[in-house]
Scaffold this motif. Sequence first.
Motif, PDB file in Angstrom:
ATOM      1  N   TYR A   1       0.834  -1.211   0.000  1.00  9.70           N
ATOM      2  CA  TYR A   1       0.000   0.000   0.000  1.00  9.70           C
ATOM      3  C   TYR A   1       0.864   1.255   0.000  1.00  9.70           C
ATOM      4  O   TYR A   1       1.783   1.385   0.806  1.00  9.70           O
ATOM      5  CB  TYR A   1      -0.915  -0.012   1.226  1.00  9.70           C
ATOM      6  CG  TYR A   1      -1.810   1.191   1.341  1.00  9.70           C
ATOM      7  CD1 TYR A   1      -2.963   1.291   0.569  1.00  9.70           C
ATOM      8  CD2 TYR A   1      -1.501   2.227   2.215  1.00  9.70           C
ATOM      9  CE1 TYR A   1      -3.795   2.399   0.676  1.00  9.70           C
ATOM     10  CE2 TYR A   1      -2.330   3.337   2.329  1.00  9.70           C
ATOM     11  CZ  TYR A   1      -3.479   3.418   1.553  1.00  9.70           C
ATOM     12  OH  TYR A   1      -4.301   4.519   1.658  1.00  9.70           O
TER      13      TYR A   1
ATOM     14  N   GLY B   1      -0.750   4.747  -0.954  1.00  9.20           N
ATOM     15  CA  GLY B   1      -1.578   5.871  -0.534  1.00  9.20           C
ATOM     16  C   GLY B   1      -2.912   5.841  -1.240  1.00  9.20           C
ATOM     17  O   GLY B   1      -3.231   4.925  -1.998  1.00  9.20           O
TER      18      GLY B   1
ATOM     19  N   ALA C   1      -8.436   2.095   5.554  1.00 14.55           N
ATOM     20  CA  ALA C   1      -7.239   2.926   5.456  1.00 14.55           C
ATOM     21  C   ALA C   1      -7.531   4.325   4.945  1.00 14.55           C
ATOM     22  O   ALA C   1      -6.720   5.236   5.149  1.00 14.55           O
ATOM     23  CB  ALA C   1      -6.222   2.246   4.540  1.00 14.55           C
TER      24      ALA C   1
ATOM     25  N   SER D   1      -3.669  10.799   1.168  1.00 16.41           N
ATOM     26  CA  SER D   1      -2.745  10.358   2.222  1.00 16.41           C
ATOM     27  C   SER D   1      -1.791   9.338   1.610  1.00 16.41           C
ATOM     28  O   SER D   1      -2.128   8.659   0.643  1.00 16.41           O
ATOM     29  CB  SER D   1      -3.492   9.735   3.407  1.00 16.41           C
ATOM     30  OG  SER D   1      -4.157   8.544   3.012  1.00 16.41           O
TER      31      SER D   1
ATOM     32  N   ILE E   1       1.782   6.633   2.751  1.00 11.38           N
ATOM     33  CA  ILE E   1       2.704   6.090   3.742  1.00 11.38           C
ATOM     34  C   ILE E   1       4.132   6.358   3.280  1.00 11.38           C
ATOM     35  O   ILE E   1       4.483   6.058   2.142  1.00 11.38           O
ATOM     36  CB  ILE E   1       2.509   4.577   3.937  1.00 11.38           C
ATOM     37  CG1 ILE E   1       1.040   4.268   4.241  1.00 11.38           C
ATOM     38  CG2 ILE E   1       3.418   4.060   5.052  1.00 11.38           C
ATOM     39  CD1 ILE E   1       0.521   4.886   5.504  1.00 11.38           C
TER      40      ILE E   1
ATOM     41  N   TYR F   1       7.941   5.270   3.661  1.00  6.85           N
ATOM     42  CA  TYR F   1       8.718   4.105   4.089  1.00  6.85           C
ATOM     43  C   TYR F   1      10.207   4.438   4.036  1.00  6.85           C
ATOM     44  O   TYR F   1      10.630   5.336   3.309  1.00  6.85           O
ATOM     45  CB  TYR F   1       8.454   2.915   3.166  1.00  6.85           C
ATOM     46  CG  TYR F   1       7.034   2.420   3.131  1.00  6.85           C
ATOM     47  CD1 TYR F   1       6.582   1.472   4.047  1.00  6.85           C
ATOM     48  CD2 TYR F   1       6.145   2.873   2.161  1.00  6.85           C
ATOM     49  CE1 TYR F   1       5.284   1.003   4.001  1.00  6.85           C
ATOM     50  CE2 TYR F   1       4.846   2.409   2.111  1.00  6.85           C
ATOM     51  CZ  TYR F   1       4.410   1.471   3.029  1.00  6.85           C
ATOM     52  OH  TYR F   1       3.110   1.001   2.991  1.00  6.85           O
TER      53      TYR F   1
ATOM     54  N   THR G   1       1.076  15.399   9.079  1.00  2.00           N
ATOM     55  CA  THR G   1       1.706  14.084   9.201  1.00  2.00           C
ATOM     56  C   THR G   1       1.176  13.419  10.464  1.00  2.00           C
ATOM     57  O   THR G   1       0.685  14.084  11.385  1.00  2.00           O
ATOM     58  CB  THR G   1       3.242  14.171   9.278  1.00  2.00           C
ATOM     59  OG1 THR G   1       3.621  14.921  10.446  1.00  2.00           O
ATOM     60  CG2 THR G   1       3.824  14.851   8.038  1.00  2.00           C
TER      61      THR G   1
ATOM     62  N   ASP H   1       1.256   9.228  12.783  1.00  2.00           N
ATOM     63  CA  ASP H   1       1.807   7.866  12.924  1.00  2.00           C
ATOM     64  C   ASP H   1       3.333   7.873  12.873  1.00  2.00           C
ATOM     65  O   ASP H   1       3.963   7.066  12.184  1.00  2.00           O
ATOM     66  CB  ASP H   1       1.257   6.938  11.822  1.00  2.00           C
ATOM     67  CG  ASP H   1      -0.253   6.987  11.715  1.00  2.00           C
ATOM     68  OD1 ASP H   1      -0.911   7.010  12.766  1.00  2.00           O
ATOM     69  OD2 ASP H   1      -0.782   7.028  10.582  1.00  2.00           O
TER      70      ASP H   1
ATOM     71  N   PRO I   1       7.478   1.218   7.635  1.00  2.56           N
ATOM     72  CA  PRO I   1       6.801   2.519   7.544  1.00  2.56           C
ATOM     73  C   PRO I   1       7.401   3.518   8.524  1.00  2.56           C
ATOM     74  O   PRO I   1       7.837   3.154   9.623  1.00  2.56           O
ATOM     75  CB  PRO I   1       5.356   2.186   7.914  1.00  2.56           C
ATOM     76  CG  PRO I   1       5.461   0.960   8.762  1.00  2.56           C
ATOM     77  CD  PRO I   1       6.622   0.180   8.228  1.00  2.56           C
TER      78      PRO I   1
ATOM     79  N   CYS J   1       5.952   7.160   8.569  1.00  9.08           N
ATOM     80  CA  CYS J   1       4.870   8.044   8.982  1.00  9.08           C
ATOM     81  C   CYS J   1       3.797   8.065   7.902  1.00  9.08           C
ATOM     82  O   CYS J   1       3.987   7.533   6.810  1.00  9.08           O
ATOM     83  CB  CYS J   1       5.371   9.469   9.252  1.00  9.08           C
ATOM     84  SG  CYS J   1       5.944  10.348   7.773  1.00  9.08           S
ATOM     85  N   THR J   2       2.665   8.684   8.222  1.00 12.02           N
ATOM     86  CA  THR J   2       1.612   8.943   7.251  1.00 12.02           C
ATOM     87  C   THR J   2       1.631  10.423   6.912  1.00 12.02           C
ATOM     88  O   THR J   2       1.805  11.265   7.795  1.00 12.02           O
ATOM     89  CB  THR J   2       0.233   8.549   7.806  1.00 12.02           C
ATOM     90  OG1 THR J   2       0.271   7.184   8.250  1.00 12.02           O
ATOM     91  CG2 THR J   2      -0.848   8.701   6.753  1.00 12.02           C
TER      92      THR J   2
END
Length: 207
Positions: free
Chosen positions: A45, A47, A101, A137, A139, A141, A158, A160, A173, A175-176
């Motif tokens: 995944y 976004g 999500a 949004s 993720i 990595y 931002t 997570d 990961p 952050c988001t």
Amino acid sequence: MGHYFQRFVEGKNLSALFLADATTAHIVGFSRQWPSPHPGAPFRYGGAVRLRRYDRGRASQIETWLSAMTQRAGLVGLCSADFIEAENGLSLIEINPRPGATLDIFDSDATPLLREHLRAVAGASITVPAYRGSAASAIAYTNRPIRAFPPVDWPAMTADHQTSGTALGAGDPVCTVFASASSAAAAERAVRHRVRTLAINWEEDFA
């Protein structure tokens, strides 16, 4: 064990977020997702972006399908349905009977979705949010191992966040990241740019 098989279906992905009240599916909105490929995980995944517009006729058809599913399965609360959209129509991939999500890009200060989820579960009347523009949004990595994640002055939009000092493996990961814009294409470009900009904080000399 540790393996599963899934038939590949050609086309564009489409997700529908909906509020179910055990008899009717009320479409909250539609989104498209994109992968962030990684060795061993080609469909990881990446976004999602909330679509500002979607074909009304097809949206009505999807809402009818999902209402029939809601009645048959007794679905309540926030749910999502994933499709593949091709020239010959839509293929339903899965139903997620829970907030998914894409919750963050559909949430609304005026009509909080978790509140509406709880109201639906309790059997109370629900309100579907109205939106202007689009939101996305993604993720972020790490591409390589990090023995101790560095301190980061996290900007707004931002969530997570990884804790400084944490050991990370390649592909973990970090952050988001969020972005909003007047169109889905602009929101997706903005969030991808923010991911690349933020990565400078952990992809330099922190291995």
